[in-house]
Design an enzyme around this catalytic site. Structure first.
Site, PDB file in Angstrom:
ATOM      1  N   HIS A 260      67.213  77.045  32.827  1.00  0.00           N
ATOM      2  CA  HIS A 260      67.729  75.563  33.393  1.00  0.00           C
ATOM      3  C   HIS A 260      69.211  75.686  33.237  1.00  0.00           C
ATOM      4  O   HIS A 260      69.838  76.157  32.427  1.00  0.00           O
ATOM      5  CB  HIS A 260      67.236  74.362  32.561  1.00  0.00           C
ATOM      6  CG  HIS A 260      67.785  72.825  33.264  1.00  0.00           C
ATOM      7  ND1 HIS A 260      68.782  72.283  33.078  1.00  0.00           N
ATOM      8  CD2 HIS A 260      66.609  72.376  33.866  1.00  0.00           C
ATOM      9  CE1 HIS A 260      68.768  71.088  33.584  1.00  0.00           C
ATOM     10  NE2 HIS A 260      67.458  70.999  34.396  1.00  0.00           N
ATOM     11  N   GLU A 318      59.422  71.568  34.952  1.00  0.00           N
ATOM     12  CA  GLU A 318      58.365  71.679  36.176  1.00  0.00           C
ATOM     13  C   GLU A 318      57.052  72.270  35.229  1.00  0.00           C
ATOM     14  O   GLU A 318      56.068  71.992  36.150  1.00  0.00           O
ATOM     15  CB  GLU A 318      59.021  72.665  36.678  1.00  0.00           C
ATOM     16  CG  GLU A 318      60.379  72.263  37.590  1.00  0.00           C
ATOM     17  CD  GLU A 318      60.123  71.288  38.510  1.00  0.00           C
ATOM     18  OE1 GLU A 318      59.306  70.231  38.546  1.00  0.00           O
ATOM     19  OE2 GLU A 318      61.138  70.937  39.527  1.00  0.00           O
TER      20      GLU A 318
HETATM   21  N1  ACO Z   1      62.816  83.928  35.132  1.00  0.00           N
HETATM   22  C1  ACO Z   1      63.317  85.135  34.898  1.00  0.00           C
HETATM   23  N2  ACO Z   1      64.942  85.437  34.675  1.00  0.00           N
HETATM   24  C2  ACO Z   1      65.381  83.994  34.808  1.00  0.00           C
HETATM   25  C3  ACO Z   1      64.809  83.033  35.007  1.00  0.00           C
HETATM   26  C4  ACO Z   1      63.473  82.702  34.901  1.00  0.00           C
HETATM   27  N3  ACO Z   1      62.668  81.504  35.277  1.00  0.00           N
HETATM   28  N4  ACO Z   1      65.871  81.822  34.951  1.00  0.00           N
HETATM   29  C5  ACO Z   1      67.000  82.593  34.939  1.00  0.00           C
HETATM   30  N5  ACO Z   1      66.727  83.957  34.915  1.00  0.00           N
HETATM   31  C6  ACO Z   1      67.822  84.875  34.673  1.00  0.00           C
HETATM   32  C7  ACO Z   1      68.551  85.044  36.126  1.00  0.00           C
HETATM   33  O1  ACO Z   1      68.107  85.859  36.682  1.00  0.00           O
HETATM   34  C8  ACO Z   1      69.909  85.339  35.486  1.00  0.00           C
HETATM   35  O2  ACO Z   1      69.879  86.705  35.022  1.00  0.00           O
HETATM   36  P1  ACO Z   1      71.132  87.696  35.658  1.00  0.00           P
HETATM   37  O3  ACO Z   1      72.457  86.854  35.179  1.00  0.00           O
HETATM   38  O4  ACO Z   1      71.035  88.982  34.628  1.00  0.00           O
HETATM   39  O5  ACO Z   1      71.163  87.908  37.080  1.00  0.00           O
HETATM   40  C9  ACO Z   1      70.148  84.707  34.255  1.00  0.00           C
HETATM   41  O6  ACO Z   1      68.685  84.801  33.640  1.00  0.00           O
HETATM   42  C10 ACO Z   1      71.069  83.521  34.351  1.00  0.00           C
HETATM   43  O7  ACO Z   1      70.268  82.864  35.110  1.00  0.00           O
HETATM   44  P2  ACO Z   1      70.821  81.870  36.427  1.00  0.00           P
HETATM   45  O8  ACO Z   1      70.051  81.934  37.608  1.00  0.00           O
HETATM   46  O9  ACO Z   1      72.288  82.168  36.325  1.00  0.00           O
HETATM   47  O10 ACO Z   1      70.870  80.467  35.860  1.00  0.00           O
HETATM   48  P3  ACO Z   1      71.113  79.153  36.629  1.00  0.00           P
HETATM   49  O11 ACO Z   1      71.781  78.179  35.719  1.00  0.00           O
HETATM   50  O12 ACO Z   1      72.081  79.378  37.738  1.00  0.00           O
HETATM   51  O13 ACO Z   1      69.566  78.798  37.180  1.00  0.00           O
HETATM   52  C11 ACO Z   1      67.366  77.825  37.459  1.00  0.00           C
HETATM   53  C12 ACO Z   1      68.613  77.955  36.523  1.00  0.00           C
HETATM   54  C13 ACO Z   1      67.808  77.921  38.846  1.00  0.00           C
HETATM   55  C14 ACO Z   1      66.473  76.653  36.982  1.00  0.00           C
HETATM   56  C15 ACO Z   1      66.705  79.270  37.141  1.00  0.00           C
HETATM   57  O14 ACO Z   1      66.494  79.220  35.512  1.00  0.00           O
HETATM   58  C16 ACO Z   1      65.485  79.338  37.899  1.00  0.00           C
HETATM   59  O15 ACO Z   1      65.353  80.022  38.598  1.00  0.00           O
HETATM   60  N6  ACO Z   1      64.336  79.070  36.997  1.00  0.00           N
HETATM   61  C17 ACO Z   1      63.070  79.288  37.854  1.00  0.00           C
HETATM   62  C18 ACO Z   1      62.701  78.209  38.669  1.00  0.00           C
HETATM   63  C19 ACO Z   1      62.699  76.768  37.925  1.00  0.00           C
HETATM   64  O16 ACO Z   1      61.914  76.790  37.162  1.00  0.00           O
HETATM   65  N7  ACO Z   1      63.153  75.799  38.657  1.00  0.00           N
HETATM   66  C20 ACO Z   1      63.152  74.554  38.125  1.00  0.00           C
HETATM   67  C21 ACO Z   1      64.476  73.835  37.429  1.00  0.00           C
HETATM   68  S1  ACO Z   1      64.003  72.330  36.769  1.00  0.00           S
HETATM   69  C22 ACO Z   1      64.739  71.295  37.951  1.00  0.00           C
HETATM   70  O17 ACO Z   1      65.294  71.406  38.765  1.00  0.00           O
HETATM   71  C23 ACO Z   1      63.961  69.852  38.014  1.00  0.00           C
END
Ligand code: ACO
Length: 382
Positions: A260, A318
């Protein structure tokens, strides 16, 4: 001249003041209009929480009755909206796209837009018709006829009724209300920000909500619960969880339902929904899926800590949304539209806040493109 590269995801940027909700990502705390989410969500009706957000006070008996009646009276869709949904179903349009298109038809001839005094009436129509749109669309997709809304039922109960044609057991209505209350508002998330940007141009609340639906559709925002449940089903049994998720992470894929932008500890909404889901599955006497989800969650959090050390990737809302909505017999295709049914109330509340500010949202960009180009006629370009 601006010469700094903006933070592209606006992390940590404060872009609004709000009295609607407070998200503390370090403490894992969500406050909705003064109430901890754990206190409010499992107890209140959805109408009470909407009233709270829109008026900053819980309604008394008379206010609640009047509000429920006003919502109940606005639920029926116009023939135009129904025709559009029927055409969309024939084209097998994804449900969020059908919702976006149908919301755009709301209030043909009745929505005034722009002026503040019309906003509350438009807002009631919008909120009242979201569940009718989703249920009507689902029935069209099934080749069934949409059901007329029942004004004697509350918002959540009527939604379940319009989907199945049966009056839902109070336990199910409670489960759905807990869900709707839990996700009604959440700080300056992407769809809420989109709504505020649109309304801040002195546009109307319907346009703001249409834009917000578009933002919510994306899998990085509201589109994750379907894939989260798919993953639990694909894993199938607890013993396969670790190998399955290791392979997924190894391919560079994300585990849906985890991570998140704001929460660096477990999303507090996850526990509210996990408890509501548990009550459900216990009542049904079958804990297999719930227990599997718990194992998947524990394993995912452990593997993510190994895979991305220091990133604090924890369970988000989620994951248990998926389990709860599945327990309510909602099809995966309706998970994100059901999220929208709730969040619409939050978007509208933010529109009211933004309208009061009377200030357009207009940040700046840093130009990184070419300069000093000279025009060449078409025949001179290679
Ligand atoms: N699985 C695997 N790796 C992940 C995940 C995940 N669920 N979430 C983040 N990471 C990794 C990213 O690849 C990134 O790695 P890197 O910097 O080496 O490339 C690192 O962890 C940081 O992640 P970011 O994408 O920079 O975090 P951000 O704050 O931008 O994204 C997000 C948050 C979009 C929710 C992300 O965690 C994600 O894609 N999760 C999966 C989708 C999800 O569950 N979405 C629902 C969110 S809740 C809502 O909106 C109501």
């Amino acid at each position: 001249m601006l010469n700094t590269v903006a933070n592209p995801g606006l992390e940590g940027v404060v872009a609004a003041e709000t009295r609607l909700s407070s998200v503390d990502g370090q403490a894992g705390e969500l406050i909705i209009a003064g109430f901890p989410v754990e206190e409010l969500a499992p107890r209140a009706t959805f109408e009470e929480v909407v009233y709270l957000l829109w008026h900053d006070i819980l309604p008394d008996t008379n206010e609640l009755t009047t509000f429920q009646q006003a919502l109940g009276e606005q639920r029926a869709l116009s023939q135009t909206t129904l025709n559009l949904l029927q055409a969309a179903a024939q084209a097998r349009t994804p449900a969020m796209d059908a919702l976006r298109m149908a919301v755009g038809t709301i209030g043909l001839g009745t929505i005034q837009g722009g002026a503040d005094e019309n906003s509350l009436r438009d807002a009631l129509t919008l909120l009242a018709q979201f569940p009718t749109i989703v249920a009507a669309y689902w029935r069209f997709l099934q080749g069934a006829v949409p059901l007329d809304p029942d004004p004697s039922l509350g918002h959540a109960a009527n939604y379940l009724y319009m989907l199945s044609g049966e009056r839902a057991h109070p336990e199910r209505v409670r489960g759905l209300e807990t869900y709707l209350n839990t996700v009604i508002d959440h700080g300056l998330n992407a769809s809420t920000f989109a709504a505020r940007v649109i309304i801040a141009t002195d546009s109307d609340v319907v346009s703001a909500v249409v834009g917000a639906v578009g933002a919510l559709k994306g899998p990085l925002h509201g589109g994750a619960p379907g894939p989260a449940l798919d993953m639990v089903f694909e894993i199938g049994e607890a013993g396969r969880a670790e190998a399955f998720m290791r392979a997924k992470l190894g391919r560079g894929e994300r585990l849906m339902g985890f991570g998140h932008r704001v929460y660096k500890v477990r999303d507090p909404r996850a526990e509210v929904l996990a408890q509501a889901a548990k009550a459900f599955y216990e009542a049904d006497g079958d804990m297999a899926l719930y227990d599997l989800a718990r194992t998947v969650e524990e394993t995912a959090v452990r593997l993510l800590a190994e895979h991305k050390p220091g990133r604090d990737l924890q369970t988000n809302v989620e994951f248990y949304t998926a389990l709860l909505l599945h327990g309510l017999d909602l099809p995966i295709e309706l998970f994100t539209p059901t999220f929208a049914i709730s969040r619409a109330a939050g978007w509208i509340a933010h529109c009211f806040e933004q309208q009061a500010l009377k200030r357009i949202i207009r940040p700046q960009s840093v130009y990184v493109g070419a300069r000093d180009r000279r025009w060449m006629r078409l025949e001179e370009r290679s």
